[in-house]
Design a protein around this motif. Structure first.
Motif, PDB file in Angstrom:
ATOM      1  N   GLY A 104     -66.889   7.780  -4.180  1.00 44.67           N
ATOM      2  CA  GLY A 104     -68.059   8.402  -4.803  1.00 44.67           C
ATOM      3  C   GLY A 104     -68.097   9.900  -4.614  1.00 44.67           C
ATOM      4  O   GLY A 104     -68.386  10.653  -5.549  1.00 44.67           O
ATOM      5  N   VAL A 105     -67.786  10.356  -3.410  1.00 44.99           N
ATOM      6  CA  VAL A 105     -67.755  11.798  -3.141  1.00 44.99           C
ATOM      7  C   VAL A 105     -66.636  12.457  -3.952  1.00 44.99           C
ATOM      8  O   VAL A 105     -66.816  13.540  -4.510  1.00 44.99           O
ATOM      9  CB  VAL A 105     -67.610  12.075  -1.630  1.00 44.99           C
ATOM     10  CG1 VAL A 105     -67.308  13.536  -1.370  1.00 44.99           C
ATOM     11  CG2 VAL A 105     -68.864  11.642  -0.885  1.00 44.99           C
ATOM     12  N   MET A 106     -65.494  11.788  -4.037  1.00 46.29           N
ATOM     13  CA  MET A 106     -64.387  12.333  -4.829  1.00 46.29           C
ATOM     14  C   MET A 106     -64.799  12.454  -6.299  1.00 46.29           C
ATOM     15  O   MET A 106     -64.436  13.413  -6.979  1.00 46.29           O
ATOM     16  CB  MET A 106     -63.149  11.461  -4.685  1.00 46.29           C
ATOM     17  CG  MET A 106     -61.910  12.034  -5.313  1.00 46.29           C
ATOM     18  SD  MET A 106     -61.270  13.493  -4.500  1.00 46.29           S
ATOM     19  CE  MET A 106     -60.420  12.765  -3.125  1.00 46.29           C
ATOM     20  N   TRP A 112     -67.834  18.440 -10.436  1.00 46.54           N
ATOM     21  CA  TRP A 112     -68.456  19.700 -10.056  1.00 46.54           C
ATOM     22  C   TRP A 112     -67.979  20.918 -10.846  1.00 46.54           C
ATOM     23  O   TRP A 112     -68.780  21.798 -11.173  1.00 46.54           O
ATOM     24  CB  TRP A 112     -68.242  19.897  -8.566  1.00 46.54           C
ATOM     25  CG  TRP A 112     -69.131  20.886  -7.890  1.00 46.54           C
ATOM     26  CD1 TRP A 112     -70.262  21.473  -8.373  1.00 46.54           C
ATOM     27  CD2 TRP A 112     -68.946  21.398  -6.574  1.00 46.54           C
ATOM     28  NE1 TRP A 112     -70.790  22.312  -7.438  1.00 46.54           N
ATOM     29  CE2 TRP A 112     -69.997  22.287  -6.317  1.00 46.54           C
ATOM     30  CE3 TRP A 112     -68.005  21.193  -5.581  1.00 46.54           C
ATOM     31  CZ2 TRP A 112     -70.137  22.967  -5.122  1.00 46.54           C
ATOM     32  CZ3 TRP A 112     -68.147  21.866  -4.386  1.00 46.54           C
ATOM     33  CH2 TRP A 112     -69.194  22.738  -4.165  1.00 46.54           C
ATOM     34  N   PRO A 113     -66.686  21.060 -11.193  1.00 44.51           N
ATOM     35  CA  PRO A 113     -66.244  22.291 -11.872  1.00 44.51           C
ATOM     36  C   PRO A 113     -66.759  22.488 -13.293  1.00 44.51           C
ATOM     37  O   PRO A 113     -66.714  23.598 -13.805  1.00 44.51           O
ATOM     38  CB  PRO A 113     -64.720  22.163 -11.901  1.00 44.51           C
ATOM     39  CG  PRO A 113     -64.386  21.182 -10.848  1.00 44.51           C
ATOM     40  CD  PRO A 113     -65.545  20.243 -10.793  1.00 44.51           C
ATOM     41  N   ASN A 114     -67.234  21.453 -13.966  1.00 42.94           N
ATOM     42  CA  ASN A 114     -67.623  21.641 -15.366  1.00 42.94           C
ATOM     43  C   ASN A 114     -69.080  22.091 -15.485  1.00 42.94           C
ATOM     44  O   ASN A 114     -69.853  21.977 -14.541  1.00 42.94           O
ATOM     45  CB  ASN A 114     -67.316  20.384 -16.187  1.00 42.94           C
ATOM     46  CG  ASN A 114     -68.215  19.237 -15.863  1.00 42.94           C
ATOM     47  OD1 ASN A 114     -69.408  19.314 -16.088  1.00 42.94           O
ATOM     48  ND2 ASN A 114     -67.667  18.184 -15.311  1.00 42.94           N
ATOM     49  N   LYS A 128     -68.728  25.961 -12.929  1.00 42.83           N
ATOM     50  CA  LYS A 128     -68.517  26.573 -14.253  1.00 42.83           C
ATOM     51  C   LYS A 128     -67.095  27.105 -14.417  1.00 42.83           C
ATOM     52  O   LYS A 128     -66.892  28.227 -14.862  1.00 42.83           O
ATOM     53  CB  LYS A 128     -69.545  27.666 -14.504  1.00 42.83           C
ATOM     54  CG  LYS A 128     -70.954  27.133 -14.540  1.00 42.83           C
ATOM     55  CD  LYS A 128     -71.967  28.213 -14.760  1.00 42.83           C
ATOM     56  CE  LYS A 128     -73.347  27.584 -14.698  1.00 42.83           C
ATOM     57  NZ  LYS A 128     -74.391  28.560 -14.668  1.00 42.83           N
ATOM     58  N   LEU A 129     -66.117  26.296 -14.062  1.00 41.31           N
ATOM     59  CA  LEU A 129     -64.722  26.704 -14.165  1.00 41.31           C
ATOM     60  C   LEU A 129     -64.097  26.327 -15.500  1.00 41.31           C
ATOM     61  O   LEU A 129     -63.247  27.058 -16.004  1.00 41.31           O
ATOM     62  CB  LEU A 129     -63.909  26.100 -13.018  1.00 41.31           C
ATOM     63  CG  LEU A 129     -64.308  26.573 -11.622  1.00 41.31           C
ATOM     64  CD1 LEU A 129     -63.516  25.828 -10.570  1.00 41.31           C
ATOM     65  CD2 LEU A 129     -64.109  28.069 -11.497  1.00 41.31           C
TER      66      LEU A 129
END
Length: 175
Positions: A104-106, A112-114, A128-129
């Motif tokens: 779940g954490v993975m 997270w980056p999007n 925001k990568l």
């Protein structure tokens, strides 16, 4: 959001990490069966934040929870991971829960980056990568690199990491 394939690939990496840490804690069980079960739980946990949103009991299988709300809440997954890790050696269910929480954490780390981000504490936060589904190879490679380092540390006492570091140091650009 990372693609479904990326969540599966990072879930497998989370399973490897969970199995290695369960074995390191001495909770692998006979023939490392419990480590294998924590691996399977990690693979399932890698996609859990998405499939926990689906109302499987209805015919339409619509979302019963808005996407990236409760099932993607970072504090809950991190608390579950920490609690299950501390319970290793004290509760029979801890290795399975630890594997599931690792996945779940993975999953959250992959999302997270999007731009949509992940609700870590109160509101959503995004690195925001890149846009959803792009650059999945970076997330997958990073998760497998982490899995490799952790497995190397647990099972091989960092032999491969030391050899890789020695190789990099021997390169002409590093001298």
């Amino acid at each position: 959001m990372a693609s479904n394939k990326a969540h599966h690939a990072t879930g497998w990496a989370a399973g490897v990490i969970a199995a290695a840490l369960v074995a390191h804690a001495g909770e692998g069980g006979p023939y490392q069966i419990v480590s294998f079960l924590s691996f399977v739980a990690g693979v399932l946990g890698g996609t859990a934040p998405d499939w926990l949103e689906v109302a499987w009991w209805s015919r339409q299988h619509r979302l019963w929870i808005t996407h990236r709300t409760w099932t993607h809440w970072g504090i809950a997954w991190l608390a579950l991971l920490g609690y299950s890790y501390l319970a290793l050696g004290h509760a029979f269910w801890a290795p399975l829960l630890f594997g599931f929480a690792s996945g779940g954490v993975m999953h959250l780390l992959a999302d997270w980056p999007n731009p949509l981000g992940v609700p870590w504490i109160i509101g959503r936060h995004s690195l925001k990568l890149w846009k959803s589904g792009r650059c999945d190879i970076i997330v997958v490679a990073a998760s497998w690199l982490a899995a490799g380092f952790i497995a190397d540390h647990v099972f091989f006492e960092d032999v491969h990491a030391h050899k890789a570091l020695a190789f990099v140091r021997s390169l002409p650009a590093c001298s």
